[in-house]
Design a protein around this motif. Structure first.
Motif, PDB file in Angstrom:
ATOM      1  N   ILE A 261       0.848  -1.194   0.000  1.00  0.00           N
ATOM      2  CA  ILE A 261       0.000   0.000   0.000  1.00  0.00           C
ATOM      3  C   ILE A 261       0.878   1.235   0.000  1.00  0.00           C
ATOM      4  CG2 ILE A 261      -1.802   1.258   1.222  1.00  0.00           C
ATOM      5  CD1 ILE A 261      -2.715  -1.357   2.452  1.00  0.00           C
ATOM      6  N   THR A 262       0.626   2.132  -0.949  1.00  0.00           N
ATOM      7  CA  THR A 262       1.437   3.342  -1.077  1.00  0.00           C
ATOM      8  C   THR A 262       0.930   4.450  -0.163  1.00  0.00           C
ATOM      9  OG1 THR A 262       0.085   4.284  -2.856  1.00  0.00           O
ATOM     10  CG2 THR A 262       1.847   2.763  -3.501  1.00  0.00           C
ATOM     11  N   ALA A 263       1.763   5.474   0.032  1.00  0.00           N
ATOM     12  CA  ALA A 263       1.371   6.618   0.863  1.00  0.00           C
ATOM     13  C   ALA A 263       0.159   7.344   0.281  1.00  0.00           C
ATOM     14  CB  ALA A 263       2.554   7.585   1.001  1.00  0.00           C
ATOM     15  N   LYS A 264       0.117   7.438  -1.056  1.00  0.00           N
ATOM     16  CA  LYS A 264      -1.019   8.099  -1.700  1.00  0.00           C
ATOM     17  C   LYS A 264      -2.306   7.329  -1.456  1.00  0.00           C
ATOM     18  CE  LYS A 264      -2.532   9.946  -6.169  1.00  0.00           C
ATOM     19  NZ  LYS A 264      -2.179  10.106  -7.605  1.00  0.00           N
ATOM     20  N   GLN A 265      -2.228   5.996  -1.498  1.00  0.00           N
ATOM     21  CA  GLN A 265      -3.414   5.174  -1.234  1.00  0.00           C
ATOM     22  C   GLN A 265      -3.867   5.312   0.220  1.00  0.00           C
ATOM     23  OE1 GLN A 265      -1.785   1.435  -2.557  1.00  0.00           O
ATOM     24  NE2 GLN A 265      -2.848   1.534  -4.530  1.00  0.00           N
ATOM     25  N   ILE A 266      -2.897   5.409   1.132  1.00  0.00           N
ATOM     26  CA  ILE A 266      -3.244   5.600   2.550  1.00  0.00           C
ATOM     27  C   ILE A 266      -3.984   6.917   2.734  1.00  0.00           C
ATOM     28  CG2 ILE A 266      -2.281   6.007   4.854  1.00  0.00           C
ATOM     29  CD1 ILE A 266      -0.025   4.061   4.110  1.00  0.00           C
ATOM     30  N   ASP A 267      -3.504   7.968   2.075  1.00  0.00           N
ATOM     31  CA  ASP A 267      -4.186   9.265   2.158  1.00  0.00           C
ATOM     32  C   ASP A 267      -5.615   9.161   1.638  1.00  0.00           C
ATOM     33  OD1 ASP A 267      -1.926  10.420   3.217  1.00  0.00           O
ATOM     34  OD2 ASP A 267      -1.207  11.215   1.297  1.00  0.00           O
ATOM     35  N   GLY A 268      -5.783   8.422   0.544  1.00  0.00           N
ATOM     36  CA  GLY A 268      -7.123   8.240  -0.009  1.00  0.00           C
ATOM     37  C   GLY A 268      -8.039   7.478   0.927  1.00  0.00           C
ATOM     38  N   LEU A 269      -7.508   6.451   1.592  1.00  0.00           N
ATOM     39  CA  LEU A 269      -8.300   5.667   2.543  1.00  0.00           C
ATOM     40  C   LEU A 269      -8.708   6.509   3.743  1.00  0.00           C
ATOM     41  CD1 LEU A 269      -6.257   2.341   2.469  1.00  0.00           C
ATOM     42  CD2 LEU A 269      -8.590   2.655   1.627  1.00  0.00           C
ATOM     43  N   LEU A 270      -7.785   7.331   4.216  1.00  0.00           N
ATOM     44  CA  LEU A 270      -8.116   8.207   5.341  1.00  0.00           C
ATOM     45  C   LEU A 270      -9.158   9.242   4.935  1.00  0.00           C
ATOM     46  CD1 LEU A 270      -4.550   8.777   6.830  1.00  0.00           C
ATOM     47  CD2 LEU A 270      -6.432   7.538   7.914  1.00  0.00           C
ATOM     48  N   ALA A 271      -9.019   9.774   3.727  1.00  0.00           N
ATOM     49  CA  ALA A 271      -9.979  10.773   3.248  1.00  0.00           C
ATOM     50  C   ALA A 271     -11.369  10.177   3.099  1.00  0.00           C
ATOM     51  CB  ALA A 271      -9.507  11.351   1.913  1.00  0.00           C
ATOM     52  N   SER A 272     -11.442   8.906   2.671  1.00  0.00           N
ATOM     53  CA  SER A 272     -12.747   8.241   2.508  1.00  0.00           C
ATOM     54  C   SER A 272     -13.261   7.660   3.816  1.00  0.00           C
ATOM     55  CB  SER A 272     -12.633   7.135   1.464  1.00  0.00           C
ATOM     56  OG  SER A 272     -11.712   6.141   1.884  1.00  0.00           O
ATOM     57  N   LYS A 273     -12.450   7.760   4.882  1.00  0.00           N
ATOM     58  CA  LYS A 273     -12.833   7.309   6.233  1.00  0.00           C
ATOM     59  C   LYS A 273     -13.097   5.810   6.298  1.00  0.00           C
ATOM     60  CE  LYS A 273     -14.684  11.857   7.347  1.00  0.00           C
ATOM     61  NZ  LYS A 273     -15.858  12.651   7.793  1.00  0.00           N
ATOM     62  N   LEU A 274     -12.413   5.059   5.430  1.00  0.00           N
ATOM     63  CA  LEU A 274     -12.523   3.599   5.479  1.00  0.00           C
ATOM     64  C   LEU A 274     -11.636   3.021   6.574  1.00  0.00           C
ATOM     65  CD1 LEU A 274     -12.603   2.674   1.677  1.00  0.00           C
ATOM     66  CD2 LEU A 274     -14.493   2.605   3.301  1.00  0.00           C
ATOM     67  N   VAL A 275     -10.597   3.756   6.958  1.00  0.00           N
ATOM     68  CA  VAL A 275      -9.717   3.334   8.050  1.00  0.00           C
ATOM     69  C   VAL A 275      -9.402   4.550   8.915  1.00  0.00           C
ATOM     70  CG1 VAL A 275      -8.644   1.465   6.712  1.00  0.00           C
ATOM     71  CG2 VAL A 275      -7.638   3.750   6.664  1.00  0.00           C
ATOM     72  N   THR A 276      -8.888   4.281  10.103  1.00  0.00           N
ATOM     73  CA  THR A 276      -8.477   5.352  11.004  1.00  0.00           C
ATOM     74  C   THR A 276      -6.954   5.409  11.060  1.00  0.00           C
ATOM     75  OG1 THR A 276      -8.441   3.905  12.946  1.00  0.00           O
ATOM     76  CG2 THR A 276     -10.546   4.959  12.387  1.00  0.00           C
TER      77      THR A 276
END
Length: 287
Positions: A261-276
């Motif tokens: 998982i890339t840093a950009k994907q992590i940012d996207g997941l946090l923005a979509s609130k799928l993970v904390t």
């Protein structure tokens, strides 16, 4: 668990699956319920409330979701509460023909063009009869103010200018057709892209094979391009939602796959609130 289930449900249209995945993100493991507001859910799905209602009706019709109103006891409305049926994994298009939704359900069309699930019961006013779940639980999206006449005319001129210039004929009639279509709700940017797509597609044609503009707009040949754009957007959004749900499951399970998982994907997941952020850190990742 709920996110994995939603991502694996088969037979839904892309946009309906996006709604289901977002609902699953609000799922409470302890209560089995989720209760986002209609506006919150529409914002998370990046769609209008009317579109949300249409896809929500589909999810209810095929038994994946049950929606309950939570009133204040005096006929008012509180937040909606949704129940996900995690034992069902097939949407309508993946089911054998002839399947019903139960003897107490009927389906009708409303002003948004979608199916509305209805049940026999009492309305908020105490009237007995067929009551629309949508009418009881969600409010209809307010109508948007139409664009001003000057703005509309300017957008129509811009759209017509994108047509192959040597095949423009009957400019006044063309502009009238474009403005009429925009009054029907066709977004100017979508209309412009449709005309540009036709100009690109017809670039290699002999001039006799390119339709004159007045005939093209009159016969609404732009509609196929507009529908294709909407379909492509829904597919892209569904693919992204599926991918994000899969990544969120990896993080939740602290899977060895998290290293991909890339840093950009992590940012996207946090923005979509799928993970904390806590889940990100627990999986050994950095935001």
């Amino acid at each position: 668990m709920a996110l994995i289930w939603a991502a694996n449900v088969k037979g839904l249209k892309p946009a309906a699956k996006i709604v289901l995945i977002q609902l699953a993100d609000f799922h409470n493991k302890e209560t089995g319920q989720c209760n986002p507001s209609a506006q919150r859910l529409a914002d998370e799905c990046e769609m209008g409330r009317a579109t949300l209602f249409r896809h929500m009706a589909t999810l209810e019709e095929c038994g994946l979701v049950t929606r309950h109103a939570r009133g204040d006891g005096d006929g008012g409305r509180g937040a909606n509460q949704y129940e996900l049926h995690l034992d069902i994994t097939l949407g309508p298009s993946a089911r054998p023909k002839g399947g019903g939704s139960g003897p107490d359900r009927v389906v009708s069309q409303n002003e948004t063009g979608g199916n509305v699930s209805k049940i026999w019961g009492k309305s908020l006013k105490g009237e007995t009869g067929v009551v629309s779940k949508r009418d009881r639980n969600l409010t209809i999206e307010p109508k948007k103010e139409p664009p001003s006449r000057e703005r509309e005319a300017g957008e129509a001129e811009k759209i017509l200018a994108a047509y192959p210039p040597d095949r423009i004929r009957g400019k006044i009639a063309c502009l009238a057709q474009i403005e009429e279509a925009m009054k029907e709700g066709i977004a100017p940017e979508d209309f412009l892209q449709a005309v540009q797509a036709y100009a690109t597609d017809s670039a290699g044609f002999t001039r006799s094979k390119v339709c004159f503009s007045d005939n093209w707009f009159q016969s609404r040949r732009w509609l196929a391009y507009v529908e294709k754009q909407a379909e492509d957007r829904e597919k892209a959004a569904a693919l992204q939602a599926d991918h994000h749900a899969r990544l969120a499951c990896w993080i939740s399970d602290r899977s060895p796959m998290c290293k991909h998982i890339t840093a950009k994907q992590i940012d996207g997941l946090l923005a979509s609130k799928l993970v904390t952020r806590a889940q990100i850190q627990a999986a050994g990742l950095r935001s």
